[in-house]
Scaffold this active site. Structure first.
Site, PDB file in Angstrom:
ATOM      1  N   GLU A 255      35.013  79.418  35.011  1.00 53.21           N
ATOM      2  CA  GLU A 255      36.151  80.296  35.272  1.00 53.21           C
ATOM      3  C   GLU A 255      37.262  80.001  34.267  1.00 53.21           C
ATOM      4  O   GLU A 255      37.337  78.910  33.705  1.00 53.21           O
ATOM      5  CB  GLU A 255      36.678  80.102  36.700  1.00 53.21           C
ATOM      6  CG  GLU A 255      35.629  80.279  37.790  1.00 53.21           C
ATOM      7  CD  GLU A 255      35.117  81.697  37.907  1.00 53.21           C
ATOM      8  OE1 GLU A 255      35.875  82.623  37.547  1.00 53.21           O
ATOM      9  OE2 GLU A 255      33.963  81.886  38.353  1.00 53.21           O
TER      10      GLU A 255
ATOM     11  N   ASN B 289      33.144  75.217  43.184  1.00 53.08           N
ATOM     12  CA  ASN B 289      34.416  74.680  42.709  1.00 53.08           C
ATOM     13  C   ASN B 289      35.522  74.918  43.729  1.00 53.08           C
ATOM     14  O   ASN B 289      36.328  74.026  44.020  1.00 53.08           O
ATOM     15  CB  ASN B 289      34.790  75.314  41.369  1.00 53.08           C
ATOM     16  CG  ASN B 289      36.166  74.898  40.884  1.00 53.08           C
ATOM     17  OD1 ASN B 289      37.191  75.377  41.371  1.00 53.08           O
ATOM     18  ND2 ASN B 289      36.204  74.010  39.917  1.00 53.08           N
ATOM     19  N   GLU B 290      35.572  76.127  44.296  1.00 48.49           N
ATOM     20  CA  GLU B 290      36.598  76.437  45.282  1.00 48.49           C
ATOM     21  C   GLU B 290      36.468  75.551  46.523  1.00 48.49           C
ATOM     22  O   GLU B 290      37.463  75.081  47.075  1.00 48.49           O
ATOM     23  CB  GLU B 290      36.516  77.912  45.680  1.00 48.49           C
ATOM     24  CG  GLU B 290      36.990  78.874  44.597  1.00 48.49           C
ATOM     25  CD  GLU B 290      37.168  80.287  45.129  1.00 48.49           C
ATOM     26  OE1 GLU B 290      37.521  80.423  46.325  1.00 48.49           O
ATOM     27  OE2 GLU B 290      36.934  81.229  44.375  1.00 48.49           O
TER      28      GLU B 290
ATOM     29  N   THR C 292      33.193  85.388  51.518  1.00 46.57           N
ATOM     30  CA  THR C 292      34.461  85.373  50.795  1.00 46.57           C
ATOM     31  C   THR C 292      34.913  86.807  50.515  1.00 46.57           C
ATOM     32  O   THR C 292      34.103  87.693  50.250  1.00 46.57           O
ATOM     33  CB  THR C 292      34.354  84.582  49.481  1.00 46.57           C
ATOM     34  OG1 THR C 292      33.312  85.143  48.667  1.00 46.57           O
ATOM     35  CG2 THR C 292      34.055  83.125  49.755  1.00 46.57           C
TER      36      THR C 292
ATOM     37  N   SER D 128      27.439  87.124  44.473  1.00 41.90           N
ATOM     38  CA  SER D 128      26.949  86.199  43.455  1.00 41.90           C
ATOM     39  C   SER D 128      25.459  86.363  43.178  1.00 41.90           C
ATOM     40  O   SER D 128      24.666  86.611  44.089  1.00 41.90           O
ATOM     41  CB  SER D 128      27.233  84.769  43.902  1.00 41.90           C
ATOM     42  OG  SER D 128      26.842  83.846  42.927  1.00 41.90           O
TER      43      SER D 128
END
Length: 303
Positions: free
Chosen positions: A272, A70-71, A40, A12
């Site tokens: 997303e 968000n995840e 991740t 990211s």
């Protein structure tokens, strides 16, 4: 000793985490935590891991863009008792982080994740899928998930602007019916945004005014089909914060709404792809999580 999970997206935001990882972990350990670290591996890895393991931790700190956050939030929503969340923003725009006054410096953000002010925030759901600060369709909403990661890493926020300019010549209007608070709205719109944030895509004017991130209400803004050059100018003026509102934009606040259309519309959730839908139900879950913020203690208590 309290346990802390640090979960981060190594790709990211220009991969900045690589040069700060040691300092971040040192901050956590010196604060007395037993730290577990997980980079991740793929999309939805953070959500899946937290769904299975969140109960083992007293605090969960994540680093990445708004999609990573968000995840993490989605993974926690199934828990009645949720650990505190810390967030070290590393994305290209970081609208949510700006809204809760998190430092841009990653080490300072790590300190805030430990010593900041706990702040309760509303979480939204769209057809059962959670979002932290925005769901929408139409002009520019596809930019975030259609922009290649390599370009985001190279150009940062400029990548979104470049991709947005490319869409100017192909704006599409959608005919929708919106039900909220015993009202029905019909119209054709080039943009719809349901937000709980002070900015979207770095633009502060598009999310409305009198924003409160834990009042149980979304800010809903719909941009009507422009019919003149003046309409375009008015929309841009609102987007960059020069005007508060005008006739080209329909705005209201609500805790729940249903949007119908005759054709499938592509939606965006926290940057997303949110799927193609002919009907969506959007619900506000008031004060669903607590996140460590940079907001002053006395101010946070009032919100």
């Amino acid at each position: 000793m309290e346990r802390l999970l640090f979960i981060y997206n190594p790709r990211s935001g220009k991969e900045r985490i690589k040069t700060h990882l040691s300092a971040i972990l040192d901050c956590f350990v010196k604060s007395g935590y037993c730290v577990e670290v997980r980079p991740t591996q793929e999309a939805q890895d953070a959500r899946k891991y937290i769904e299975k393991n969140a109960y083992r931790f007293d605090r969960i700190v994540c680093s990445g863009g708004d999609g990573t956050l968000n995840e993490v939030v989605t993974g926690l929503m199934g828990y009645m008792e949720k650990p505190l969340i810390g967030y070290i923003p590393a994305g290209s725009t970081n609208d949510f982080a700006s809204s809760i006054q998190l430092p841009k410096n990653m080490r300072k953000a790590a300190l805030t994740a430990i010593n900041g002010t706990p702040y309760s925030v509303d979480i939204g759901s769209m057809n059962g899928r959670y979002f932290t600060y925005v769901a929408g369709f139409g002009a520019f909403t596809e930019v975030s998930y259609l922009t290649p990661q390599e370009k985001k890493n190279l150009l940062g926020h400029q990548a979104y602007i470049i991709e947005g300019i490319k869409q100017l010549g192909s704006l599409k209007a959608y005919s929708v019916t919106i039900e909220h608070d015993d009202e029905v709205v019909d119209g054709r719109f080039i943009l719809c945004m349901i937000t709980n944030s002070y900015s979207v895509g770095g633009f502060k004017g598009l999310t409305g005014k009198d924003i409160n991130m834990n009042d149980g209400l979304f800010e809903v803004n719909l941009i009507k089909v422009p019919t003149s050059v003046m309409d375009y100018q008015n929309i841009i003026s609102v987007a960059i914060g020069m005007e508060q509102s005008n006739d080209a934009i329909l705005s209201f606040k609500t805790s729940k709404l249903v949007i119908h259309s005759n054709i499938e519309i592509p939606w965006t959730i926290d940057g997303e792809f949110g799927g193609n839908h002919t009907e969506v139900e959007i619900v506000n879950h008031r004060k669903a999580i607590q996140i460590m913020s940079g907001i002053e203690q006395n101010t946070a208590k009032l919100l």
